[in-house]
Design a protein around this motif. Structure first.
Motif, PDB file in Angstrom:
ATOM      1  N   LEU A 127     -69.295  37.776 -51.960  1.00  0.00           N
ATOM      2  CA  LEU A 127     -69.174  37.593 -50.518  1.00  0.00           C
ATOM      3  C   LEU A 127     -70.451  37.051 -49.912  1.00  0.00           C
ATOM      4  N   ARG A 128     -71.603  37.452 -50.429  1.00  0.00           N
ATOM      5  CA  ARG A 128     -72.874  36.957 -49.911  1.00  0.00           C
ATOM      6  C   ARG A 128     -73.011  35.462 -50.131  1.00  0.00           C
ATOM      7  N   GLY A 129     -72.326  34.953 -51.160  1.00  0.00           N
ATOM      8  CA  GLY A 129     -72.414  33.531 -51.460  1.00  0.00           C
ATOM      9  C   GLY A 129     -71.483  32.679 -50.633  1.00  0.00           C
ATOM     10  N   GLN A 130     -70.624  33.310 -49.818  1.00  0.00           N
ATOM     11  CA  GLN A 130     -69.678  32.562 -48.991  1.00  0.00           C
ATOM     12  C   GLN A 130     -70.263  32.306 -47.613  1.00  0.00           C
ATOM     13  N   ALA A 131     -69.957  31.149 -47.065  1.00  0.00           N
ATOM     14  CA  ALA A 131     -70.385  30.854 -45.698  1.00  0.00           C
ATOM     15  C   ALA A 131     -69.574  31.707 -44.726  1.00  0.00           C
ATOM     16  N   VAL A 132     -70.241  32.244 -43.720  1.00  0.00           N
ATOM     17  CA  VAL A 132     -69.564  33.060 -42.722  1.00  0.00           C
ATOM     18  C   VAL A 132     -68.926  32.153 -41.677  1.00  0.00           C
ATOM     19  N   SER A 133     -67.668  32.372 -41.401  1.00  0.00           N
ATOM     20  CA  SER A 133     -66.963  31.590 -40.392  1.00  0.00           C
ATOM     21  C   SER A 133     -67.284  32.148 -39.014  1.00  0.00           C
ATOM     22  N   VAL A 134     -68.002  31.370 -38.225  1.00  0.00           N
ATOM     23  CA  VAL A 134     -68.464  31.838 -36.918  1.00  0.00           C
ATOM     24  C   VAL A 134     -67.849  30.975 -35.819  1.00  0.00           C
ATOM     25  N   TRP A 135     -67.265  31.622 -34.839  1.00  0.00           N
ATOM     26  CA  TRP A 135     -66.775  30.945 -33.642  1.00  0.00           C
ATOM     27  C   TRP A 135     -67.929  30.845 -32.654  1.00  0.00           C
ATOM     28  N   LYS A 136     -67.906  29.840 -31.795  1.00  0.00           N
ATOM     29  CA  LYS A 136     -68.978  29.654 -30.820  1.00  0.00           C
ATOM     30  C   LYS A 136     -68.383  29.434 -29.432  1.00  0.00           C
ATOM     31  N   LEU A 137     -68.956  30.135 -28.464  1.00  0.00           N
ATOM     32  CA  LEU A 137     -68.530  29.988 -27.075  1.00  0.00           C
ATOM     33  C   LEU A 137     -69.588  29.182 -26.333  1.00  0.00           C
ATOM     34  N   ASP A 138     -69.233  27.952 -25.979  1.00  0.00           N
ATOM     35  CA  ASP A 138     -70.126  27.062 -25.237  1.00  0.00           C
ATOM     36  C   ASP A 138     -70.073  27.463 -23.773  1.00  0.00           C
ATOM     37  N   GLU A 139     -71.124  28.142 -23.304  1.00  0.00           N
ATOM     38  CA  GLU A 139     -71.094  28.710 -21.959  1.00  0.00           C
ATOM     39  C   GLU A 139     -71.319  27.672 -20.874  1.00  0.00           C
ATOM     40  N   THR A 140     -71.966  26.571 -21.212  1.00  0.00           N
ATOM     41  CA  THR A 140     -72.196  25.544 -20.203  1.00  0.00           C
ATOM     42  C   THR A 140     -71.025  24.574 -20.102  1.00  0.00           C
ATOM     43  N   GLY A 141     -70.381  24.320 -21.221  1.00  0.00           N
ATOM     44  CA  GLY A 141     -69.270  23.370 -21.220  1.00  0.00           C
ATOM     45  C   GLY A 141     -67.903  24.012 -21.134  1.00  0.00           C
ATOM     46  N   TRP A 142     -67.867  25.367 -21.070  1.00  0.00           N
ATOM     47  CA  TRP A 142     -66.602  26.097 -21.003  1.00  0.00           C
ATOM     48  C   TRP A 142     -65.680  25.665 -22.140  1.00  0.00           C
ATOM     49  N   ARG A 143     -66.211  25.776 -23.371  1.00  0.00           N
ATOM     50  CA  ARG A 143     -65.431  25.416 -24.549  1.00  0.00           C
ATOM     51  C   ARG A 143     -65.571  26.514 -25.600  1.00  0.00           C
ATOM     52  N   LEU A 144     -64.496  26.719 -26.364  1.00  0.00           N
ATOM     53  CA  LEU A 144     -64.550  27.575 -27.535  1.00  0.00           C
ATOM     54  C   LEU A 144     -64.506  26.666 -28.757  1.00  0.00           C
ATOM     55  N   LEU A 145     -65.504  26.825 -29.655  1.00  0.00           N
ATOM     56  CA  LEU A 145     -65.573  26.003 -30.848  1.00  0.00           C
ATOM     57  C   LEU A 145     -65.077  26.808 -32.038  1.00  0.00           C
ATOM     58  N   ALA A 146     -64.080  26.285 -32.727  1.00  0.00           N
ATOM     59  CA  ALA A 146     -63.576  26.913 -33.949  1.00  0.00           C
ATOM     60  C   ALA A 146     -64.647  26.840 -35.031  1.00  0.00           C
ATOM     61  N   PRO A 147     -64.534  27.638 -36.096  1.00  0.00           N
ATOM     62  CA  PRO A 147     -65.544  27.603 -37.167  1.00  0.00           C
ATOM     63  C   PRO A 147     -65.786  26.212 -37.745  1.00  0.00           C
ATOM     64  N   ASP A 148     -64.785  25.331 -37.693  1.00  0.00           N
ATOM     65  CA  ASP A 148     -64.971  23.972 -38.212  1.00  0.00           C
ATOM     66  C   ASP A 148     -65.518  23.016 -37.161  1.00  0.00           C
ATOM     67  N   GLY A 149     -65.850  23.538 -35.965  1.00  0.00           N
ATOM     68  CA  GLY A 149     -66.474  22.726 -34.930  1.00  0.00           C
ATOM     69  C   GLY A 149     -65.537  22.119 -33.916  1.00  0.00           C
ATOM     70  N   ARG A 150     -64.228  22.224 -34.108  1.00  0.00           N
ATOM     71  CA  ARG A 150     -63.283  21.640 -33.162  1.00  0.00           C
ATOM     72  C   ARG A 150     -63.301  22.411 -31.848  1.00  0.00           C
ATOM     73  N   PRO A 151     -63.351  21.703 -30.691  1.00  0.00           N
ATOM     74  CA  PRO A 151     -63.468  22.379 -29.394  1.00  0.00           C
ATOM     75  C   PRO A 151     -62.116  22.673 -28.747  1.00  0.00           C
ATOM     76  N   LEU A 152     -62.124  23.691 -27.921  1.00  0.00           N
ATOM     77  CA  LEU A 152     -60.965  24.028 -27.092  1.00  0.00           C
ATOM     78  C   LEU A 152     -61.465  24.202 -25.666  1.00  0.00           C
ATOM     79  N   LYS A 153     -60.986  23.362 -24.752  1.00  0.00           N
ATOM     80  CA  LYS A 153     -61.400  23.442 -23.362  1.00  0.00           C
ATOM     81  C   LYS A 153     -60.812  24.695 -22.719  1.00  0.00           C
TER      82      LYS A 153
END
Length: 232
Positions: A127-153
């Motif tokens: 498990l330590r050798g696997q990349a962690v899938s992290v979601w990102k909340l863009d607070e300035t652009g009001w977007r949610l970024l999926a772990p693969d980087g695709r945005p959701l307005k």
């Protein structure tokens, strides 16, 4: 001590309906420096998993409220966890079905706790050798970024909702707290509006990404974002 890549001791959830065995396993794993927790059935496991994060699942198959193997087959969210099956079923068909369902290891009882500890160490190294899938909340652009980087307005309400959930990632946030974050008085708020907001957000994620948003309902408690999420 068994550690994750972040330096936190390995978190192990044990699902076992035999009370003496459950207590013995949990106590032994904790003595070995892990963070072990035990539940006696699938219903309790479901609730615990909504409210808590873990690395390794130790699963019995013959449980009072369902078959552990059938349950495992439906849990796509366990694909990034280590899964160890412990069961009295020794036939080859059950073994093959267990591995196909997503188990890393299939053990036939009785099992030595020392063996389980060694297997947890091995799985944690994987498990330590696997990349962690992290979601990102863009607070300035009001977007949610999926772990693969695709945005959701996001709408303003969706952004505020996810911002509050991200502050307690992996833990349930009460409906009252979410209503307050959205600028409403919980005493006079119609919580059906919150349910509609959650449902629309889930549907938007599914339609845009063809992904299931890790936004879970905690029965009688509220909601939880059950995957790692960063604010930025």
């Amino acid at each position: 001590m068994t550690l994750t890549s972040t330096g936190i001791s390995a978190r192990v959830l044990v699902i076992e309906d035999e009370p003496d065995l459950l207590d013995a396993l949990v106590d032994y794993l904790n003595m070995e420096g892990m963070q072990a927790y035990g539940v006696k059935n699938l219903s309790d496991a479901q609730t615990w998993m909504i409210l808590n994060n873990f690395d390794i699942l130790l699963l019995d198959l013959g449980l009072p409220d369902g078959d552990g193997l059938n349950w495992l087959k439906k849990r796509q969210d366990l694909r990034n966890k280590g899964v160890i099956i412990t069961t009295a079923r020794s036939d080859s068909l059950s073994r093959i079905s267990g591995i196909r369902a997503g188990a890393d290891v299939y053990l036939v009882k009785p099992v030595l706790p020392e063996e389980i500890v060694s297997l947890v160490h091995n799985l944690m190294r994987r498990l330590r050798g696997q990349a962690v899938s992290v979601w990102k909340l863009d607070e300035t652009g009001w977007r949610l970024l999926a772990p693969d980087g695709r945005p959701l307005k996001l709408t303003h309400s969706e952004h505020v909702l996810l911002q509050r959930l991200a502050q307690s990632s992996g833990q349930a946030v009460s409906k009252e707290a979410l209503a307050t974050s959205l600028g409403h008085n919980p005493e006079h708020y119609d919580f059906r509006r919150l349910e509609i907001l959650i449902r629309r957000l889930r549907n938007k994620a599914k339609d845009t990404w063809d992904l299931t948003l890790p936004l879970e309902t905690a029965h009688r408690l509220g909601y939880a974002f059950t995957a790692p999420i960063e604010l930025g």
